[in-house]
Design a protein around this motif. Structure first.
Motif, short mmCIF file in Angstrom:
data_model
loop_
_atom_site.label_atom_id
_atom_site.label_comp_id
_atom_site.label_asym_id
_atom_site.label_seq_id
_atom_site.Cartn_x
_atom_site.Cartn_y
_atom_site.Cartn_z
N ARG A 130 -28.10 8.18 4.32
CA ARG A 130 -28.16 9.53 4.67
C ARG A 130 -27.60 10.68 4.10
O ARG A 130 -27.98 11.57 3.77
N ALA A 131 -26.10 10.62 4.21
CA ALA A 131 -25.07 11.38 3.69
C ALA A 131 -25.36 11.55 2.12
O ALA A 131 -24.97 12.49 1.44
N ALA A 132 -25.79 10.52 1.41
CA ALA A 132 -26.32 10.48 -0.09
C ALA A 132 -27.61 10.92 -0.24
O ALA A 132 -28.11 11.00 -1.53
N GLY A 133 -28.29 11.46 0.73
CA GLY A 133 -29.65 11.71 0.61
C GLY A 133 -30.64 10.80 0.02
O GLY A 133 -31.72 11.05 -0.61
N VAL A 134 -30.76 9.43 0.53
CA VAL A 134 -31.40 8.36 0.21
C VAL A 134 -32.23 8.16 1.48
O VAL A 134 -31.93 7.81 2.48
N ASN A 135 -33.50 7.99 1.15
CA ASN A 135 -34.60 7.45 2.29
C ASN A 135 -34.66 5.92 2.39
O ASN A 135 -34.51 5.50 1.53
N TYR A 136 -34.84 5.45 3.45
CA TYR A 136 -34.79 4.04 3.87
C TYR A 136 -36.05 3.96 4.99
O TYR A 136 -36.01 4.82 5.88
#
Length: 369
Positions: free
Chosen positions: A91-97
């Motif tokens: 989330r800190a890196a802006g990645v969806n999962y």
């Protein structure tokens, strides 16, 4: 390719989000896409399957890929499991999962910022399938050898075992698994890597390297007695061990020799475990054993780690093509350099890992030539 049954599991969690009105998979698109329709907009994601629990290293690998994705088509990872720390890092890196347990983080972007944000965290991991627990360190050592030297697929079992420095049993297991997964195709006379197998097989090996193989290779960690920078540490190692021991640098020490991009504070050194031991290293080095030390000695995972055969690279300093181990002092196979950079688990090291992968690992054994 991820199947419809697997996609249905993720779709169930995504459809339950209050802002999702419609969900569509475009599995045959390039790249495969997920379309989420909300009341105000349509968001298209590229999706990728991660068929294992995320480790720090593999999370950094996917963060690097996600951050290089087009802004109009962000990446969403379809994972087996994302732990709370790994979820926070993504989330800190802006990645969806989204994972099989229902943990997820999805952002639908509006014109000026996030339009919808969904976060579910803390759900327990699903139990691992029995087959996931059958792979031991020797199996990943065999897979490393086959990834590093893909031509060995057609070699006798004993030849592969000798190169991997293991018994014949894990060779048979690995071959059976590669065939069952479709990563290797068998014909009447030979076996070959499938055209789309390279990234999946490499990522599978990375997870096994981090969780199983690397701990088995660990000989000793040290810290320098004096305040030494990375260059000073390397000078000390080379003075104390000499070239005759046949060590090779890995991780950031090796990466810096190849592209001069990132060095960091950790020095990883691989040695022939048959030629030395933790006790011998402690006696030779003027360093203090320390479980948190920045100097890490690992056994090599097979002969391919040191003997790169025809694996050639272009040396940045001269622009000439040469065998990797002609760099002095020599370095290990780029696959190990890449894995150790990801093991560091932070941005600069991950960027360096992506650079190593793009220069020296792109395509892999199953890629089209």
């Amino acid at each position: 390719m991820i199947g419809d049954t697997e996609l249905a599991v993720y779709a169930e969690y995504l459809r339950a989000l209050p802002f999702v009105r419609r969900l569509r998979w475009k599995s045959t698109a390039q790249p495969p896409a997920l379309v989420l329709d909300s009341a105000e907009s349509e968001q298209v994601f590229a999706y990728a399957a991660v068929r294992s629990h995320l480790t720090a290293g593999s999370a950094e690998l996917w963060i690097g890929r996600a951050q290089s994705a087009p802004a109009a088509m962000p990446l969403v990872l379809l994972c087996t499991y994302v732990s709370e720390p790994m979820g926070a890092r993504l989330r800190a890196a802006g990645v969806n999962y989204v994972d099989v347990a229902g943990n997820l983080s999805i952002v639908i972007k509006g014109r000026t910022g996030p339009q919808y944000v969904a976060l579910i965290d803390g759900r327990a991991a699903p139990k691992a399938a029995a087959a996931d627990r059958t792979w031991r360190a020797a199996s990943y050592q065999v897979l490393f050898t086959l990834l590093a030297e893909p031509q060995l697929l057609t070699s006798p079992v004993r030849t592969i075992a000798a190169r991997a420095e293991v018994s014949t049993s894990p060779v048979l297991q690995v071959r059976d698994t590669l065939l069952a997964k479709g990563w290797v195709v068998k014909s009447a006379k030979s076996m070959r890597w499938a055209p789309d197998a390279s990234l999946e097989a490499r990522d599978f090996w990375l997870r096994g390297y981090q969780s199983t193989l690397r701990p088995s290779l660990m000989l000793q960690r040290f810290r320098a007695r004096d305040e030494l920078d990375a260059a000073g540490v390397e000078e000390e190692i080379e003075k104390r061990l000499g070239r005759d021991l046949g060590f090779r640098y890995g991780g950031a020490a090796a990466s810096f020799r190849l592209d001069a991009y990132y060095r960091g504070d950790t020095t990883v050194v691989y040695v022939d475990g048959n030629a030395t031991s933790a006790q011998a290293l402690t006696a030779k080095l003027r360093m203090v054993p320390d479980p948190k030390g920045s100097v890490i000695f690992l056994r090599r995972p097979g002969q391919a780690a040191f003997e790169l055969g025809a694996a050639q690279v272009t040396l940045p300093a001269t622009g000439t093509t040469a065998i990797v181990h002609t760099v002095q002092p020599p370095v290990v196979h780029p696959l190990l350099i890449w894995a150790e950079l990801l093991e560091e688990g932070h941005g600069r090291a991950s960027e360096a890992a992506e650079e190593i992968a793009s220069q020296y690992l792109s395509g892999g054994p199953g890629a089209e030539r």
